[in-house]
Design an enzyme around this catalytic site. Structure first.
Site, mmCIF file in Angstrom:
data_model
loop_
_atom_site.group_PDB
_atom_site.id
_atom_site.type_symbol
_atom_site.label_atom_id
_atom_site.label_comp_id
_atom_site.label_asym_id
_atom_site.label_seq_id
_atom_site.Cartn_x
_atom_site.Cartn_y
_atom_site.Cartn_z
ATOM 1 N N PHE A 168 21.805 -28.346 33.214
ATOM 2 C CA PHE A 168 22.507 -28.500 34.491
ATOM 3 C C PHE A 168 22.760 -29.974 34.778
ATOM 4 O O PHE A 168 23.731 -30.342 35.421
ATOM 5 C CB PHE A 168 21.692 -27.881 35.627
ATOM 6 N N CYS A 169 21.845 -30.808 34.331
ATOM 7 C CA CYS A 169 21.975 -32.241 34.591
ATOM 8 C C CYS A 169 21.402 -32.993 33.402
ATOM 9 O O CYS A 169 20.224 -32.824 33.117
ATOM 10 C CB CYS A 169 21.231 -32.621 35.863
ATOM 11 N N PRO A 170 22.169 -33.761 32.655
ATOM 12 C CA PRO A 170 23.513 -34.238 32.989
ATOM 13 C C PRO A 170 24.636 -33.223 32.760
ATOM 14 O O PRO A 170 25.741 -33.442 33.223
ATOM 15 C CB PRO A 170 23.687 -35.430 32.054
ATOM 16 N N SER B 217 26.767 -34.590 38.522
ATOM 17 C CA SER B 217 26.737 -33.610 37.436
ATOM 18 C C SER B 217 26.254 -32.243 37.917
ATOM 19 O O SER B 217 26.715 -31.214 37.426
ATOM 20 C CB SER B 217 25.847 -34.120 36.299
ATOM 21 N N SER C 236 17.849 -34.381 32.405
ATOM 22 C CA SER C 236 17.836 -35.631 33.156
ATOM 23 C C SER C 236 16.822 -36.619 32.582
ATOM 24 O O SER C 236 15.682 -36.260 32.296
ATOM 25 C CB SER C 236 17.445 -35.355 34.608
#
Lengths: 76, 379
Positions: free
Chosen positions: A13-15, B195, B293
């Site tokens: 989901f992130c990045p 994002s 992340s």
């Protein structure tokens, strides 16, 4: 010699798959082909849109069992 | 059983302390040994640099002696690794000394590489090191008005940093009475302002409410310092009076030099956290190539998972991990100087951020102090 790289963005989901692609493209060679795997259907729209905007080559998208395979060629 | 941890940042420190507690009997009996090698005798609380750049904290508040953070029984050496000999289960450090291991954990972190974009290092302000954060603070103090552009490279450490610095700058200039003289403009690499889709759904309208303009699909190509113009790979130009950059990052040079991973990111199994192709080498924190992340909380949760797994390996003689890392990440999001929200997510579940509150901001302020308990493995 162009090489094919797989970017497994499933569960990212992130990045997220597009940011992963941008990061990997930066360290790829011109002519390299990359295939992004994403379980986010938005990637099937967002990635081709960005690829065309920035000037790389969009090679196609296919969906298999809820996973989108989006292929791109680095051209510059 | 010799456990060797390379890197004394958040991930390495939490893991070492976690293991020292789980293996206290084995350490006392001489059946286990934990050694940490780091490049520094100081431990920096990196998220604090954001506050330093805005004059909200001082450098001394962000450091502790690394040795003082570690549980008794952990051997600590300031001796950065220079070569990894993974086939022989040993590393050689700057001192020339070799350290062998049964289990190796690599947690060397990442570094900004602003110099890789033409003109960026010379013309932008950053907050990823003490030196650059202090320089940015001085520049902000001198700034009396104009167009402030916040731009974002890929990949970067701390996914919330671009939004946080933008919202905090808005309040910073408002406090100084410069709100009418400053235009904040935000650029982001993909087609929304963050994002995480749900974060972008909240932040986009918030930008509109605060008068912050934005441009998406903007990847930094170069900076023309003479003309004060930022150019994108997508072909657009943005003029600026003050440029704030969240620059692209790479893993540490030693990882690249040893051929462990392109750009310093080591190929890592996303749930088992072992280096691909190795069963006794593990990677946590920014150093992995996992599509997740690059954040302190990622390192924290990975370290807790890995601590449990390594302890189980030693105590029960098993080789398969007892627990998978599920991709858990928790990020505070400062939405100004006095309010905040958060995003929590994993590989399966996206975040659902709530409206910012003052309470969450104060929780973040408290965590900035509680971090030292977290690093010790107590929180």
């Amino acid at each position: 010699m162009a090489e094919k790289k797989i970017i497994d963005g499933r569960g990212s989901f992130c990045p997220g798959p597009l940011m992963e692609l941008i990061g990997v493209l930066k360290m790829s060679q011109i002519g390299d082909e990359l295939e992004v795997l994403s379980n986010d259907k938005g990637s099937a729209k967002d990635i081709p849109e960005w690829v065309r905007k920035v000037g790389h080559e969009f090679l196609g998208t296919r969906e298999e069992n809820g996973v989108w395979h989006i292929s791109v060629k680095k051209t510059k | 059983m010799k456990i060797l941890i390379i890197g004394g940042g958040m991930g390495g420190t939490i893991l070492a302390n976690n293991l020292a507690r789980r293996l206290s009997q084995e350490l006392r009996a001489g059946k286990a040994r934990i050694t940490m090698l780091s490049a520094s005798d100081k431990h920096l609380y990196q998220p604090g640099l954001l506050y330093l750049a805005l004059g909200r904290t001082t450098p001394d508040a962000l450091y502790r002696d690394q040795a003082g953070l570690l549980e008794p029984g952990i051997e600590f050496h300031v001796d950065p690794v220079e070569t990894f000999q993974l086939d022989n289960n040993k590393v050689t450090a700057k001192s020339g000394k070799s350290y062998d291991y049964d289990v190796l954990v690599i947690a060397t972190g990442s570094r900004m590489v602003a110099e890789e974009v033409k003109g960026l290092a010379e013309n932008a302000e950053f907050f990823y090191t003490e030196e650059t954060a202090l320089k940015m603070m001085r520049r902000l103090q001198e700034f009396q008005g104009g167009k402030v552009v916040i731009t974002v490279g890929v990949p970067h450490k701390c996914p919330m940093a671009p939004l946080e610095i933008t919202f905090m700058l808005h309040d910073y200039f408002k406090e100084r009475g410069l709100a009418d003289k400053v235009q904040l403009h935000y650029t982001y690499p993909i087609n929304r302002v963050h994002s995480l889709e749900n974060v972008a759904k909240w932040a986009g309208p918030e930008f509109g409410r605060l008068g912050i303009t934005s441009e998406t699909f903007f990847n930094i190509k170069e900076v023309d310092g003479a003309k004060k113009v930022l150019r994108s790979e997508e072909g657009s130009e943005v003029p600026f009076d003050l440029l704030i950059a969240i620059p692209a990052h790479r893993g540490m040079e030693v990882i690249e030099k040893n051929g462990l991973g392109q750009n310093g990111w080591i190929p890592t199994n996303k749930t088992k956290l072992n280096m691909e192709g190795r069963t006794n080498v593990f990677v946590i924190g920014d150093t992995t190539n996992i599509p997740i992340s690059k954040a302190g909380s990622t390192a924290h949760f990975e370290a807790e998972t890995l601590g449990e797994n390594i302890a189980a390996m030693i105590k029960m003689g098993i080789t398969a991990p007892v627990r998978d890392y599920d991709g858990k990440v928790f990020c505070f999001i400062e939405a100004g100087l006095d309010r905040a929200t958060y995003a929590m997510f994993n590989y399966q579940n996206p975040p659902d951020p709530k409206a910012p509150t003052r309470a969450m901001h104060w929780f973040k302020m408290a965590y900035n102090k509680l971090y030292w308990a977290s690093a010790r493995g107590l929180l």
